[in-house]
Design a protein around this motif. Structure first.
Motif, PDB file in Angstrom:
ATOM      1  N   PRO A 161      11.921  48.271 -16.678  1.00 51.25           N
ATOM      2  CA  PRO A 161      11.118  47.916 -17.863  1.00 51.25           C
ATOM      3  C   PRO A 161      11.712  46.787 -18.698  1.00 51.25           C
ATOM      4  O   PRO A 161      11.006  46.149 -19.484  1.00 51.25           O
ATOM      5  N   LEU A 162      13.018  46.527 -18.567  1.00 50.61           N
ATOM      6  CA  LEU A 162      13.664  45.491 -19.363  1.00 50.61           C
ATOM      7  C   LEU A 162      13.559  44.111 -18.739  1.00 50.61           C
ATOM      8  O   LEU A 162      13.813  43.102 -19.408  1.00 50.61           O
ATOM      9  N   VAL A 163      13.185  44.053 -17.459  1.00 53.36           N
ATOM     10  CA  VAL A 163      13.141  42.772 -16.758  1.00 53.36           C
ATOM     11  C   VAL A 163      11.865  42.018 -17.142  1.00 53.36           C
ATOM     12  O   VAL A 163      10.773  42.602 -17.119  1.00 53.36           O
ATOM     13  N   PRO A 164      11.953  40.739 -17.500  1.00 48.99           N
ATOM     14  CA  PRO A 164      10.749  39.980 -17.897  1.00 48.99           C
ATOM     15  C   PRO A 164       9.768  39.812 -16.739  1.00 48.99           C
ATOM     16  O   PRO A 164      10.161  39.519 -15.614  1.00 48.99           O
ATOM     17  N   ASN A 165       8.497  39.997 -17.045  1.00 56.83           N
ATOM     18  CA  ASN A 165       7.441  39.925 -16.033  1.00 56.83           C
ATOM     19  C   ASN A 165       6.708  38.595 -16.146  1.00 56.83           C
ATOM     20  O   ASN A 165       5.544  38.522 -16.499  1.00 56.83           O
ATOM     21  N   ARG A 166       7.389  37.504 -15.851  1.00 54.81           N
ATOM     22  CA  ARG A 166       6.776  36.175 -15.815  1.00 54.81           C
ATOM     23  C   ARG A 166       7.598  35.283 -14.885  1.00 54.81           C
ATOM     24  O   ARG A 166       8.753  35.566 -14.592  1.00 54.81           O
ATOM     25  N   SER A 167       6.960  34.222 -14.456  1.00 55.11           N
ATOM     26  CA  SER A 167       7.592  33.332 -13.470  1.00 55.11           C
ATOM     27  C   SER A 167       8.498  32.318 -14.154  1.00 55.11           C
ATOM     28  O   SER A 167       8.189  31.825 -15.247  1.00 55.11           O
ATOM     29  N   PHE A 168       9.616  32.021 -13.496  1.00 53.38           N
ATOM     30  CA  PHE A 168      10.570  31.042 -13.993  1.00 53.38           C
ATOM     31  C   PHE A 168      10.800  29.980 -12.924  1.00 53.38           C
ATOM     32  O   PHE A 168      10.711  30.264 -11.718  1.00 53.38           O
ATOM     33  N   THR A 169      11.125  28.796 -13.329  1.00 52.07           N
ATOM     34  CA  THR A 169      11.470  27.648 -12.497  1.00 52.07           C
ATOM     35  C   THR A 169      10.299  27.242 -11.604  1.00 52.07           C
ATOM     36  O   THR A 169       9.269  27.927 -11.518  1.00 52.07           O
ATOM     37  N   GLU A 170      10.457  26.150 -10.938  1.00 50.42           N
ATOM     38  CA  GLU A 170       9.415  25.639 -10.046  1.00 50.42           C
ATOM     39  C   GLU A 170       9.233  26.506  -8.799  1.00 50.42           C
ATOM     40  O   GLU A 170       8.248  26.390  -8.085  1.00 50.42           O
ATOM     41  N   PHE A 171      10.212  27.370  -8.533  1.00 50.92           N
ATOM     42  CA  PHE A 171      10.103  28.235  -7.361  1.00 50.92           C
ATOM     43  C   PHE A 171       9.214  29.455  -7.624  1.00 50.92           C
ATOM     44  O   PHE A 171       8.945  30.235  -6.711  1.00 50.92           O
ATOM     45  N   GLY A 172       8.799  29.664  -8.869  1.00 53.79           N
ATOM     46  CA  GLY A 172       7.943  30.798  -9.200  1.00 53.79           C
ATOM     47  C   GLY A 172       8.647  32.140  -9.120  1.00 53.79           C
ATOM     48  O   GLY A 172       8.044  33.138  -8.713  1.00 53.79           O
ATOM     49  N   ILE A 173       9.925  32.181  -9.492  1.00 54.20           N
ATOM     50  CA  ILE A 173      10.697  33.421  -9.430  1.00 54.20           C
ATOM     51  C   ILE A 173      10.270  34.343 -10.573  1.00 54.20           C
ATOM     52  O   ILE A 173      10.400  33.995 -11.749  1.00 54.20           O
ATOM     53  N   ASN A 174       9.755  35.512 -10.233  1.00 50.42           N
ATOM     54  CA  ASN A 174       9.370  36.518 -11.219  1.00 50.42           C
ATOM     55  C   ASN A 174      10.394  37.653 -11.165  1.00 50.42           C
ATOM     56  O   ASN A 174      10.395  38.441 -10.210  1.00 50.42           O
ATOM     57  N   PRO A 175      11.278  37.769 -12.157  1.00 49.95           N
ATOM     58  CA  PRO A 175      12.336  38.796 -12.098  1.00 49.95           C
ATOM     59  C   PRO A 175      11.801  40.216 -11.979  1.00 49.95           C
ATOM     60  O   PRO A 175      12.392  41.045 -11.279  1.00 49.95           O
ATOM     61  N   PHE A 176      10.666  40.489 -12.640  1.00 49.83           N
ATOM     62  CA  PHE A 176      10.114  41.844 -12.581  1.00 49.83           C
ATOM     63  C   PHE A 176       9.676  42.185 -11.168  1.00 49.83           C
ATOM     64  O   PHE A 176       9.988  43.259 -10.650  1.00 49.83           O
ATOM     65  N   ARG A 177       8.927  41.281 -10.535  1.00 51.58           N
ATOM     66  CA  ARG A 177       8.464  41.548  -9.174  1.00 51.58           C
ATOM     67  C   ARG A 177       9.627  41.584  -8.189  1.00 51.58           C
ATOM     68  O   ARG A 177       9.612  42.334  -7.219  1.00 51.58           O
ATOM     69  N   LEU A 178      10.638  40.749  -8.451  1.00 49.73           N
ATOM     70  CA  LEU A 178      11.824  40.773  -7.593  1.00 49.73           C
ATOM     71  C   LEU A 178      12.485  42.142  -7.643  1.00 49.73           C
ATOM     72  O   LEU A 178      12.804  42.728  -6.601  1.00 49.73           O
ATOM     73  N   TRP A 179      12.696  42.652  -8.850  1.00 45.82           N
ATOM     74  CA  TRP A 179      13.359  43.954  -8.974  1.00 45.82           C
ATOM     75  C   TRP A 179      12.451  45.086  -8.491  1.00 45.82           C
ATOM     76  O   TRP A 179      12.927  46.090  -7.976  1.00 45.82           O
ATOM     77  N   LEU A 180      11.140  44.912  -8.637  1.00 43.54           N
ATOM     78  CA  LEU A 180      10.204  45.918  -8.128  1.00 43.54           C
ATOM     79  C   LEU A 180      10.300  46.012  -6.610  1.00 43.54           C
ATOM     80  O   LEU A 180      10.219  47.111  -6.036  1.00 43.54           O
ATOM     81  N   VAL A 181      10.479  44.880  -5.955  1.00 43.03           N
ATOM     82  CA  VAL A 181      10.681  44.881  -4.503  1.00 43.03           C
ATOM     83  C   VAL A 181      11.957  45.635  -4.147  1.00 43.03           C
ATOM     84  O   VAL A 181      11.989  46.440  -3.210  1.00 43.03           O
ATOM     85  N   VAL A 182      13.030  45.387  -4.905  1.00 42.37           N
ATOM     86  CA  VAL A 182      14.293  46.087  -4.665  1.00 42.37           C
ATOM     87  C   VAL A 182      14.095  47.595  -4.786  1.00 42.37           C
ATOM     88  O   VAL A 182      14.563  48.372  -3.942  1.00 42.37           O
ATOM     89  N   VAL A 183      13.387  48.020  -5.834  1.00 39.12           N
ATOM     90  CA  VAL A 183      13.149  49.449  -6.058  1.00 39.12           C
ATOM     91  C   VAL A 183      12.325  50.050  -4.916  1.00 39.12           C
ATOM     92  O   VAL A 183      12.633  51.136  -4.414  1.00 39.12           O
ATOM     93  N   ALA A 184      11.274  49.341  -4.486  1.00 41.19           N
ATOM     94  CA  ALA A 184      10.404  49.870  -3.434  1.00 41.19           C
ATOM     95  C   ALA A 184      11.145  50.000  -2.107  1.00 41.19           C
ATOM     96  O   ALA A 184      11.071  51.040  -1.435  1.00 41.19           O
ATOM     97  N   VAL A 185      11.857  48.951  -1.700  1.00 37.90           N
ATOM     98  CA  VAL A 185      12.578  48.990  -0.422  1.00 37.90           C
ATOM     99  C   VAL A 185      13.683  50.039  -0.465  1.00 37.90           C
ATOM    100  O   VAL A 185      13.864  50.825   0.473  1.00 37.90           O
ATOM    101  N   SER A 186      14.438  50.063  -1.565  1.00 34.94           N
ATOM    102  CA  SER A 186      15.519  51.042  -1.696  1.00 34.94           C
ATOM    103  C   SER A 186      14.961  52.465  -1.741  1.00 34.94           C
ATOM    104  O   SER A 186      15.528  53.383  -1.145  1.00 34.94           O
ATOM    105  N   GLY A 187      13.846  52.652  -2.454  1.00 37.69           N
ATOM    106  CA  GLY A 187      13.250  53.982  -2.542  1.00 37.69           C
ATOM    107  C   GLY A 187      12.756  54.498  -1.202  1.00 37.69           C
ATOM    108  O   GLY A 187      12.937  55.673  -0.861  1.00 37.69           O
ATOM    109  N   LEU A 188      12.125  53.623  -0.406  1.00 39.46           N
ATOM    110  CA  LEU A 188      11.651  54.026   0.920  1.00 39.46           C
ATOM    111  C   LEU A 188      12.828  54.385   1.824  1.00 39.46           C
ATOM    112  O   LEU A 188      12.794  55.390   2.543  1.00 39.46           O
ATOM    113  N   SER A 189      13.879  53.584   1.773  1.00 35.06           N
ATOM    114  CA  SER A 189      15.071  53.883   2.578  1.00 35.06           C
ATOM    115  C   SER A 189      15.733  55.170   2.096  1.00 35.06           C
ATOM    116  O   SER A 189      16.219  55.969   2.906  1.00 35.06           O
TER     117      SER A 189
END
Length: 418
Positions: A161-189
């Motif tokens: 919930p603390l991670v910002p949910n918006r894109s940064f830099t020209e690469f379109g890095i979204n910290p919230f979605r990045l960490w959500l991916v980490v949570v999903a993959v780790s949770g499934l494993s």
């Protein structure tokens, strides 16, 4: 219209009486077998519920009278608890806490929160009645697993919930979605890890290979290859490797469905087909090999996927692969993405597939992303075949390499129509 009006307070009183009576009945049964003083029973608990209801009704929208009433009941229960410990010595506070809950449920009913009051009583009864089972469960679960669950809550309920949910830099890095991916993959494993840990030695090699594929088919391949060398195993180990690698397709499909449904729809038929063909081949192979060779030990994961270092490493690899995909797309177009997919899949397929899912339809066209996923998966199968050949017993390594090369080539066929 009913023949006579029924006051809403009458229904509320009946609800308080029923809920409090259930709590009192459970405590009365516990009192009969305790052999020492226990506070309250089937009469006392309804009276406490009526007290909470009456004070809340008189208080209206005022909270202070309800709070003062709660403190009065708490003081009375504290005296009862003091009396109990002076006669019994060590004593639990379950009954006293249940008395406080009974007062609260009476107030909740008065304020119209019927569902909440009922849910609290039902859950409380479950906790009270399952005392022995819950205490045994606490003894069976290692403290390390409780710490791991705490880490999962840290990843999801605290950090996310603390991670910002918006894109940064020209690469379109979204910290919230990045960490959500980490949570999903780790949770499934972690789910697969827990099931493997719970089954222990009772798990068959087929079920363990399936769970290994959900956890990490690469790790399952490495574990099986090393054990085949230690025990001079052959076809059974190779079949288990192929089975774990076939389940990987389902794992990837689930993750794509969570984060990029359009990409999952485009790949659903190829991935399901590959999982079905590979699993059928592996199970037939495993059944024919059983009884003729040394059977493989269960390839259970030894690394907990919810270790924070693992999560941060995954996030780092995901970030690097996302930036890498962005660069090769702009420098070499689709051809660069396809070449990069083969290389990235051989290194670590999950973060790369997830990075493609984030960019599908944005920086990378959806058909290009679908082909890139298949190339990455084929590259990953080929890499695992090499791991098996290098790390495993020679016959096992050759057999596993043959099975995984077959899956790798089969995974390229859908490129003809995608």
């Amino acid at each position: 219209m009913p023949p006579f009006p029924v006051s809403p307070q009458a229904w509320q009183l009946l609800l308080v009486l029923g809920l409090a009576f259930l709590l009192g009945l459970e405590r009365e049964g516990r009192k009969a077998t305790a052999g020492h003083y226990i506070f309250g029973g089937v009469r006392t608990f309804p009276l406490i519920g009526f007290l909470g209801y009456g004070i809340a009704l008189l208080a209206g929208s005022q909270v202070l009278p309800v709070l003062l009433g709660f403190l009065g009941v708490a003081a009375f229960l504290a005296i009862s608890y003091w009396h109990k410990i002076t006669h019994v010595g060590e004593a639990g506070v379950t009954t006293e806490v249940t008395g406080l809950l009974t007062y609260v449920l009476g107030s909740l009913v008065a304020f119209g929160w019927y569902w909440l009051a009922t849910a609290l009583v039902v859950l409380s009864l479950l906790l009270l009645e399952l005392k022995a089972g819950l205490e045994n469960l606490a003894e069976r679960i290692p403290s390390s697993e409780i710490l791991t669950l705490t880490k999962f809550l840290l990843l999801t309920a605290v950090i996310l919930p603390l991670v910002p949910n918006r894109s940064f830099t020209e690469f379109g890095i979204n910290p919230f979605r990045l960490w959500l991916v980490v949570v999903a993959v780790s949770g499934l494993s972690y789910l697969s890890y827990l099931i493997q840990w719970r089954l222990g030695e009772r798990a068959s090699i087929a079920s363990s290979a399936i769970l290994g594929g959900i956890y990490s088919s690469t790790l399952a391949t490495v574990i099986l290859a090393r054990r085949s060398r230690e025990l001079a195993g052959g076809s059974s180990y190779a079949a288990a490797v192929v089975l774990a690698s076939s389940v990987m397709y389902l794992r990837v499909l689930v993750l794509l469905q969570l984060f990029q449904p359009a990409l999952a729809s485009a790949l659903a038929v190829p991935l399901l087909g590959l999982a079905l063909v590979g699993s059928a081949l592996a199970l037939v192979w495993l059944s024919r090999a059983s009884g003729r060779q040394v059977q493989p030990e269960n390839p259970r994961a030894t690394v907990n996927p919810l270790e924070l270092s693992t999560a941060f490493l995954f996030a780092g690899v995901f970030l690097v692969l996302t930036v890498g995909t962005w660069w090769v797309t702009r420098l070499w177009g689709d051809v660069g993405v396809y070449a990069f997919s083969l290389l990235a899949g051989a290194v670590d397929v999950d973060p790369y597939v997830m990075s493609l899912a984030q960019q599908a339809g944005l920086g990378v066209a959806l058909p290009t992303a679908a082909r890139a996923v298949l190339l990455a998966l084929s590259g990953n199968q080929l890499a695992k075949g090499i791991y098996a050949l290098v790390l495993g017993h020679r016959p096992m390594g050759r057999a596993a390499l043959g099975g995984l090369v077959f899956l790798s080539l089969l995974g390229l066929l859908p490129l003809l129509w995608l």
